[in-house]
Design an enzyme around this catalytic site. Structure first.
Site, PDB file in Angstrom:
ATOM      1  N   GLY A  26      -5.236   7.390   4.253  1.00 29.27           N
ATOM      2  CA  GLY A  26      -6.660   7.683   4.092  1.00 29.27           C
ATOM      3  C   GLY A  26      -6.939   8.876   3.208  1.00 29.27           C
ATOM      4  O   GLY A  26      -8.089   9.285   3.063  1.00 29.27           O
ATOM      5  N   GLU A  69      -8.149  -0.511   4.251  1.00 27.15           N
ATOM      6  CA  GLU A  69      -6.677  -0.614   4.255  1.00 27.15           C
ATOM      7  C   GLU A  69      -6.191  -1.155   5.605  1.00 27.15           C
ATOM      8  O   GLU A  69      -5.308  -2.000   5.675  1.00 27.15           O
ATOM      9  CB  GLU A  69      -6.050   0.749   3.975  1.00 27.15           C
ATOM     10  CG  GLU A  69      -6.239   1.188   2.531  1.00 27.15           C
ATOM     11  CD  GLU A  69      -5.788   2.611   2.244  1.00 27.15           C
ATOM     12  OE1 GLU A  69      -5.509   2.903   1.085  1.00 27.15           O
ATOM     13  OE2 GLU A  69      -5.725   3.428   3.176  1.00 27.15           O
ATOM     14  N   ASP A 100       0.839  -1.199   0.000  1.00 27.52           N
ATOM     15  CA  ASP A 100       0.000   0.000   0.000  1.00 27.52           C
ATOM     16  C   ASP A 100       0.879   1.256   0.000  1.00 27.52           C
ATOM     17  O   ASP A 100       2.093   1.170   0.253  1.00 27.52           O
ATOM     18  CB  ASP A 100      -0.917  -0.017   1.247  1.00 27.52           C
ATOM     19  CG  ASP A 100      -2.207   0.752   1.037  1.00 27.52           C
ATOM     20  OD1 ASP A 100      -2.311   1.507   0.044  1.00 27.52           O
ATOM     21  OD2 ASP A 100      -3.117   0.624   1.879  1.00 27.52           O
ATOM     22  N   GLY A 101       0.263   2.391  -0.241  1.00 22.88           N
ATOM     23  CA  GLY A 101       0.956   3.672  -0.171  1.00 22.88           C
ATOM     24  C   GLY A 101       0.697   4.333   1.178  1.00 22.88           C
ATOM     25  O   GLY A 101       0.125   3.725   2.088  1.00 22.88           O
ATOM     26  N   ALA A 102       1.116   5.578   1.311  1.00 22.53           N
ATOM     27  CA  ALA A 102       0.868   6.346   2.541  1.00 22.53           C
ATOM     28  C   ALA A 102       0.879   7.828   2.203  1.00 22.53           C
ATOM     29  O   ALA A 102       1.438   8.243   1.179  1.00 22.53           O
ATOM     30  CB  ALA A 102       1.930   6.041   3.587  1.00 22.53           C
TER      31      ALA A 102
HETATM   32  C1  5RP Z   1      -5.782   5.859   0.360  1.00 26.33           C
HETATM   33  C2  5RP Z   1      -4.437   5.918   0.986  1.00 26.33           C
HETATM   34  C3  5RP Z   1      -3.274   6.032   0.065  1.00 26.33           C
HETATM   35  O1  5RP Z   1      -2.387   4.996   0.324  1.00 26.33           O
HETATM   36  C4  5RP Z   1      -2.601   7.336   0.303  1.00 26.33           C
HETATM   37  O2  5RP Z   1      -3.564   8.358   0.151  1.00 26.33           O
HETATM   38  C5  5RP Z   1      -1.456   7.577  -0.679  1.00 26.33           C
HETATM   39  O3  5RP Z   1      -1.943   7.751  -1.953  1.00 26.33           O
HETATM   40  P1  5RP Z   1      -0.981   8.116  -3.163  1.00 26.33           P
HETATM   41  O4  5RP Z   1      -0.113   6.922  -3.392  1.00 26.33           O
HETATM   42  O5  5RP Z   1      -1.911   8.388  -4.317  1.00 26.33           O
HETATM   43  O6  5RP Z   1      -0.209   9.340  -2.766  1.00 26.33           O
HETATM   44  O7  5RP Z   1      -4.262   5.862   2.168  1.00 26.33           O
HETATM   45  O8  5RP Z   1      -6.793   5.836   1.344  1.00 26.33           O
END
Ligand code: 5RP
Length: 233
Positions: free
Chosen positions: A97, A105, A83-85
């Site tokens: 989020g 998530e 996942d990302g953050a």
């Molecule tokens: C979605 C998240 C995403 O992981 C977070 O917003 C990062 O998104 P991106 O990779 O587009 O910067 O928590 O709810």
């Protein structure tokens, strides 16, 4: 070099962790999507996996590569979630989020043996809180929830502007679970470990975007390469 290339560099490093036959949680957002694009192009690998997803948006992206996302109920555990953050500090604690998928998530992260976070270097921060903290709440009487949140923030000497998230049409943003999100403009969160359980103790709060002590590895993408940091959990 673009932020997208940094995300791709991080995704290219994390793909090496995925082995045929594994059960995989697919995260949400532009960085997690880069991972899905790379995975999807490796048909032998992607078709051998059992995947589940943290959002309806991710289900659709995975479908483009014929990756089927199974219900989370089908899994006792996941081998790896990627996942990302939105922000991450040196301890691997995060704000997530921004895309509104925080609840699912967190559910995926909670049953994952390994939880890999992939980010571009702009997400790495000294102190959490510059990114507004998302909190998922039930849609019933949101003003009441906001006033209780306000009291908790004040207890920790934090001044936080709290706003109900709206979508592009100006209507309240609705999560995949049918809930609202409030974004809390804290600037600095210095006491997340005490603050988080107090917030989650409010009956109308479902969960917060604080992901504490959860990530097993963080992969940071830079212009030309990516680096991995591991945490002992
Ligand atoms: C979605 C998240 C995403 O992981 C977070 O917003 C990062 O998104 P991106 O990779 O587009 O910067 O928590 O709810």
């Amino acid at each position: 070099m673009t932020a997208q290339q940094k995300k791709i560099n991080a995704a290219q490093l994390v793909i090496k962790k995925i082995k045929p036959g594994m059960s995989i949680g697919l995260g949400t957002g532009s960085t997690a999507n880069e991972f899905i694009h790379i995975l999807g192009k490796d048909k032998n690998l992607s078709q051998s996996l059992k995947c589940t997803s943290s959002s309806n948006q991710t289900i659709e992206i995975a479908k483009n590569y014929s990756i089927e996302c199974l219900e989370l109920d089908q899994f006792d555990y996941l081998d790896i979630t990627i996942d990302g953050a939105d922000e991450i500090d040196k301890n691997g604690d995060m704000i997530k989020g921004g895309g509104g998928a925080l609840l699912r998530e967190k559910m995926l992260a909670n049953i994952s043996k390994e939880y890999f976070i992939i980010i571009d270097d702009s997400k790495s921060v000294k102190t959490l809180g510059n990114f507004p903290l998302p909190i998922e709440i039930i849609p019933f009487s949101p003003k009441s929830t906001i006033s209780q949140l306000d009291k908790v923030f004040k207890k920790y000497q934090m001044i936080s502007q709290i706003e109900i998230r709206v979508d592009a049409t100006g209507s309240n943003f609705i999560t995949d679970g049918g809930n609202f999100i409030v974004d809390c403009y804290c600037k600095k969160i210095l006491n997340s470990k005490e603050l988080n359980p107090e917030i989650e103790n409010i009956p109308s709060v479902i969960t917060t975007g604080l992901f504490l002590n959860m990530s097993s590895s963080v992969i940071i993408g830079y212009d030309q390469y990516a680096t991995e940091f591991n945490f002992d959990r």
